[in-house]
Design a protein around this motif. Structure first.
Motif, PDB file in Angstrom:
ATOM      1  N   VAL A  31      57.303 136.774  10.579  1.00  0.00           N
ATOM      2  CA  VAL A  31      56.871 137.734  11.602  1.00  0.00           C
ATOM      3  C   VAL A  31      58.009 137.912  12.615  1.00  0.00           C
ATOM      4  CG1 VAL A  31      55.212 138.196  13.439  1.00  0.00           C
ATOM      5  CG2 VAL A  31      54.455 137.071  11.329  1.00  0.00           C
ATOM      6  N   ALA A  32      58.534 139.102  12.702  1.00  0.00           N
ATOM      7  CA  ALA A  32      59.637 139.369  13.630  1.00  0.00           C
ATOM      8  C   ALA A  32      59.171 139.193  15.071  1.00  0.00           C
ATOM      9  CB  ALA A  32      60.173 140.783  13.419  1.00  0.00           C
ATOM     10  N   TYR A  33      59.982 138.512  15.867  1.00  0.00           N
ATOM     11  CA  TYR A  33      59.585 138.290  17.264  1.00  0.00           C
ATOM     12  C   TYR A  33      60.794 138.146  18.155  1.00  0.00           C
ATOM     13  CZ  TYR A  33      60.576 133.215  17.063  1.00  0.00           C
ATOM     14  OH  TYR A  33      61.183 131.991  16.963  1.00  0.00           O
ATOM     15  N   LYS A  34      60.579 138.448  19.425  1.00  0.00           N
ATOM     16  CA  LYS A  34      61.590 138.270  20.458  1.00  0.00           C
ATOM     17  C   LYS A  34      61.076 137.231  21.441  1.00  0.00           C
ATOM     18  CE  LYS A  34      61.375 142.579  21.614  1.00  0.00           C
ATOM     19  NZ  LYS A  34      61.569 143.895  22.280  1.00  0.00           N
ATOM     20  N   VAL A  35      61.983 136.460  21.976  1.00  0.00           N
ATOM     21  CA  VAL A  35      61.633 135.408  22.925  1.00  0.00           C
ATOM     22  C   VAL A  35      61.875 135.902  24.345  1.00  0.00           C
ATOM     23  CG1 VAL A  35      62.219 133.104  23.762  1.00  0.00           C
ATOM     24  CG2 VAL A  35      62.145 133.561  21.302  1.00  0.00           C
ATOM     25  N   LYS A  36      60.861 135.765  25.186  1.00  0.00           N
ATOM     26  CA  LYS A  36      61.007 136.049  26.608  1.00  0.00           C
ATOM     27  C   LYS A  36      60.862 134.740  27.368  1.00  0.00           C
ATOM     28  CE  LYS A  36      61.276 138.027  30.588  1.00  0.00           C
ATOM     29  NZ  LYS A  36      62.617 138.384  31.106  1.00  0.00           N
ATOM     30  N   ASP A  37      61.985 134.219  27.827  1.00  0.00           N
ATOM     31  CA  ASP A  37      61.994 132.944  28.540  1.00  0.00           C
ATOM     32  C   ASP A  37      61.824 133.146  30.044  1.00  0.00           C
ATOM     33  OD1 ASP A  37      62.293 131.208  26.413  1.00  0.00           O
ATOM     34  OD2 ASP A  37      64.485 131.140  26.545  1.00  0.00           O
ATOM     35  N   TYR A  38      61.125 132.191  30.657  1.00  0.00           N
ATOM     36  CA  TYR A  38      61.031 132.133  32.119  1.00  0.00           C
ATOM     37  C   TYR A  38      61.564 130.780  32.573  1.00  0.00           C
ATOM     38  CZ  TYR A  38      58.006 136.196  31.618  1.00  0.00           C
ATOM     39  OH  TYR A  38      57.515 137.434  31.315  1.00  0.00           O
ATOM     40  N   THR A  39      62.393 130.796  33.612  1.00  0.00           N
ATOM     41  CA  THR A  39      63.025 129.586  34.113  1.00  0.00           C
ATOM     42  C   THR A  39      62.479 129.236  35.483  1.00  0.00           C
ATOM     43  OG1 THR A  39      65.069 130.102  32.923  1.00  0.00           O
ATOM     44  CG2 THR A  39      65.230 128.521  34.740  1.00  0.00           C
ATOM     45  N   ARG A  40      62.099 127.977  35.656  1.00  0.00           N
ATOM     46  CA  ARG A  40      61.625 127.532  36.964  1.00  0.00           C
ATOM     47  C   ARG A  40      62.742 127.649  37.989  1.00  0.00           C
ATOM     48  NH1 ARG A  40      60.776 122.993  38.439  1.00  0.00           N
ATOM     49  NH2 ARG A  40      59.109 123.272  39.907  1.00  0.00           N
ATOM     50  N   GLN A  41      62.394 128.121  39.182  1.00  0.00           N
ATOM     51  CA  GLN A  41      63.331 128.207  40.301  1.00  0.00           C
ATOM     52  C   GLN A  41      62.648 127.571  41.510  1.00  0.00           C
ATOM     53  OE1 GLN A  41      63.790 132.630  39.480  1.00  0.00           O
ATOM     54  NE2 GLN A  41      65.860 132.130  40.171  1.00  0.00           N
ATOM     55  N   PRO A  42      62.679 126.229  41.568  1.00  0.00           N
ATOM     56  CA  PRO A  42      61.921 125.522  42.607  1.00  0.00           C
ATOM     57  C   PRO A  42      62.346 125.868  44.026  1.00  0.00           C
ATOM     58  CG  PRO A  42      63.407 124.040  41.424  1.00  0.00           C
ATOM     59  CD  PRO A  42      63.387 125.322  40.655  1.00  0.00           C
ATOM     60  N   GLU A  43      63.533 126.448  44.172  1.00  0.00           N
ATOM     61  CA  GLU A  43      64.002 126.797  45.521  1.00  0.00           C
ATOM     62  C   GLU A  43      63.332 128.065  46.040  1.00  0.00           C
ATOM     63  OE1 GLU A  43      66.606 129.061  42.673  1.00  0.00           O
ATOM     64  OE2 GLU A  43      65.659 127.078  42.767  1.00  0.00           O
ATOM     65  N   THR A  44      62.626 128.794  45.175  1.00  0.00           N
ATOM     66  CA  THR A  44      61.954 130.028  45.597  1.00  0.00           C
ATOM     67  C   THR A  44      60.516 129.728  46.010  1.00  0.00           C
ATOM     68  OG1 THR A  44      61.185 130.557  43.367  1.00  0.00           O
ATOM     69  CG2 THR A  44      63.370 131.351  43.994  1.00  0.00           C
ATOM     70  N   SER A  45      59.902 130.644  46.718  1.00  0.00           N
ATOM     71  CA  SER A  45      58.552 130.408  47.230  1.00  0.00           C
ATOM     72  C   SER A  45      57.511 130.331  46.128  1.00  0.00           C
ATOM     73  CB  SER A  45      58.174 131.515  48.221  1.00  0.00           C
ATOM     74  OG  SER A  45      58.226 132.786  47.602  1.00  0.00           O
ATOM     75  N   SER A  46      57.694 131.093  45.054  1.00  0.00           N
ATOM     76  CA  SER A  46      56.702 131.088  43.976  1.00  0.00           C
ATOM     77  C   SER A  46      57.047 130.123  42.857  1.00  0.00           C
ATOM     78  CB  SER A  46      56.562 132.496  43.386  1.00  0.00           C
ATOM     79  OG  SER A  46      57.752 132.880  42.714  1.00  0.00           O
ATOM     80  N   GLY A  47      58.295 129.684  42.806  1.00  0.00           N
ATOM     81  CA  GLY A  47      58.717 128.775  41.738  1.00  0.00           C
ATOM     82  C   GLY A  47      59.310 129.492  40.543  1.00  0.00           C
ATOM     83  N   CYS A  48      58.983 130.773  40.376  1.00  0.00           N
ATOM     84  CA  CYS A  48      59.582 131.595  39.323  1.00  0.00           C
ATOM     85  C   CYS A  48      59.236 133.052  39.612  1.00  0.00           C
ATOM     86  CB  CYS A  48      59.077 131.194  37.934  1.00  0.00           C
ATOM     87  SG  CYS A  48      59.789 132.193  36.600  1.00  0.00           S
ATOM     88  N   PRO A  49      60.025 133.728  40.439  1.00  0.00           N
ATOM     89  CA  PRO A  49      59.697 135.101  40.842  1.00  0.00           C
ATOM     90  C   PRO A  49      59.534 136.062  39.660  1.00  0.00           C
ATOM     91  CG  PRO A  49      61.430 134.206  42.235  1.00  0.00           C
ATOM     92  CD  PRO A  49      61.225 133.207  41.123  1.00  0.00           C
ATOM     93  N   GLU A  50      60.357 135.892  38.618  1.00  0.00           N
ATOM     94  CA  GLU A  50      60.273 136.819  37.492  1.00  0.00           C
ATOM     95  C   GLU A  50      58.892 136.786  36.840  1.00  0.00           C
ATOM     96  OE1 GLU A  50      62.726 138.111  33.463  1.00  0.00           O
ATOM     97  OE2 GLU A  50      62.967 136.079  34.267  1.00  0.00           O
TER      98      GLU A  50
END
Length: 234
Positions: free
Chosen positions: A26-45
């Motif tokens: 099954v063809a697929y693309k990966v969408k990664d999210y990276t933690r950013q603990p210095e931001t208010s939400s922890g991962c704005p994206e």
């Protein structure tokens, strides 16, 4: 059209979904999210952007998720089963389907407690890990060992090919091969020959040769950096 699989840039809950895509073609693309603990939400994206858009179409939205055309699927097992349906990995007969669903339920009894163990305070990690291996792991892996002895199949529900539950079993076993190092415990597979044979056989599946060398598997930790046990990033 390829799927989009979104998740943190760790193995966590998503690796069985990746493996099902790879094995099932099954063809697929990966969408990664990276933690950013210095931001208010922890991962704005994720929290400030993508989640706010996706929740308009799926009230359950969380990580992992799959976008398949107009369809948005959330919850890790629902995502895995979505791929399984597309790839014919849920079982060919009523017996295989029933077995696959039972094995999936059983292995989740091992997987689900892991979050509380690895994301708790670092001081108590060894105590939590010891209790996990002496209790939950022993009870449930003994059941899985007995299941393989009863069914006499190469995989948990079939001799022909792995089904969705097999991907979760393999990933949970592999994670515990790393988790055991925290308490210098022997491999849980060392006294369970059927599980060990399954684990070794699974690692040799031709479709996974490149995947097991890739950054999706060997290039990322098991858990997020906030965990008391992130696990190795090779």
């Amino acid at each position: 059209m390829s799927l989009t699989v979104g998740y943190w840039d760790i193995r966590g809950l998503v690796t069985p979904i990746h493996m099902a895509c790879v094995y099932g073609g099954v063809a697929y693309k990966v969408k990664d999210y990276t933690r950013q603990p210095e931001t208010s939400s922890g991962c704005p994206e994720w929290f400030d952007q993508d989640k706010k858009e996706l929740v308009k179409k799926n009230a359950f939205i969380n990580l992992p998720y799959i976008i398949d055309g107009e369809e948005i699927v959330s919850q890790s097992i629902a995502c895995l089963n979505h791929v399984g349906r597309k790839a014919g990995l849920l079982g060919e007969t009523s017996s295989e389907i029933n077995k696959n669903e039972q094995v999936l339920g059983q292995i989740l009894d091992v997987r689900n407690p892991i979050v509380a163990i690895v994301y708790g305070d670092k001081a108590g990690l060894k105590d939590r890990m010891t209790a996990h291996f002496n209790g939950c792991v022993k009870v449930n892996l003994d059941k899985l060992e007995a299941w393989l002895a009863q069914t006499k199949t190469k995989y948990f529900s079939s001799n022909e090919k792995p089904l969705t539950a097999d991907f979760v079993v393999f990933e949970v076993l592999d994670q515990h091969e790393h988790m055991k190092t925290v308490i210098d415990a022997p491999s849980p597979l060392s006294t369970r020959p059927h599980l060990k044979a399954f684990y070794e056989s699974f690692k040799s599946i031709a479709q996974f040769e490149e995947f097991f060398k890739s950054k999706l598997f060997t290039g990322r930790p098991i858990n997020n950096s906030s965990a008391a046990f992130p696990g190795p990033a090779y």
